[in-house]
Scaffold this active site. Structure first.
Site, short mmCIF file in Angstrom:
data_model
loop_
_atom_site.label_atom_id
_atom_site.label_comp_id
_atom_site.label_asym_id
_atom_site.label_seq_id
_atom_site.Cartn_x
_atom_site.Cartn_y
_atom_site.Cartn_z
N GLY A 1 9.05 -0.26 7.87
CA GLY A 1 10.06 -1.11 7.25
C GLY A 1 9.51 -1.97 6.12
N ASP A 2 8.30 -2.44 6.27
CA ASP A 2 7.64 -3.22 5.22
C ASP A 2 7.59 -2.42 3.92
OD1 ASP A 2 5.95 -5.29 4.03
OD2 ASP A 2 4.29 -3.90 4.35
#
Length: 147
Positions: A26-27
């Site tokens: 997700g980062d």
């Protein structure tokens, strides 16, 4: 030359992955969206890009964004569950320049984005990212001052 094992991609059930793994993905997904937004917005100098990106992708910004999303009930139950898994995950790294609470909230934010990415919910990711961009650019985080 370093040789690596050939990986064969397959669908992965994000419910089987831990919060840190979801946050890792997700980062990167969120970072690319923000970088694209900044470049398409006309910012092209690397030092300016880096400085501007922190308004959207820092742990403090992500903690404020996810808190505001919860306050405004923007997330589904599944998204909240993914957030909680990331927030509650045991980290083997120490939060840099931020409090543990802020780090945990931002990890939860990233885990939720990673969860959606593995489900191929690109429209939902873009919807949430657009909301985040709009919120940051309208100074909508002033009431969410995380240390």
């Amino acid at each position: 030359m370093i040789k690596t094992k050939k990986l064969i991609e397959k669908d992965v059930d994000p419910d089987t992955l831990n919060g840190q793994t979801l946050a890792y993905l997700g980062d990167a997904v969120y970072e690319v969206i923000i970088r694209r937004h900044l470049v398409k917005g006309g910012i092209v100098k690397p030092q300016v890009l880096q400085r501007e990106a922190t308004h959207y992708v820092s742990a403090k910004a992500q903690a404020a964004l996810i808190t505001k999303m919860q306050d405004e009930e923007k997330l589904t139950e599944a998204e909240l569950a993914a957030f909680r898994r990331g927030r509650n995950a045991k980290s083997h790294t120490k939060a840099k320049n931020t409090s543990l609470k802020t780090y945990q909230l931002s990890t939860g934010f990233e885990a939720m984005i990673g969860y959606l990415d593995l489900l191929n919910k690109n429209d939902r990711i873009q919807e949430l990212a657009d909301w985040c961009i709009e919120t940051v650019e309208e100074d909508g985080l002033k009431d969410y001052d995380f240390k």
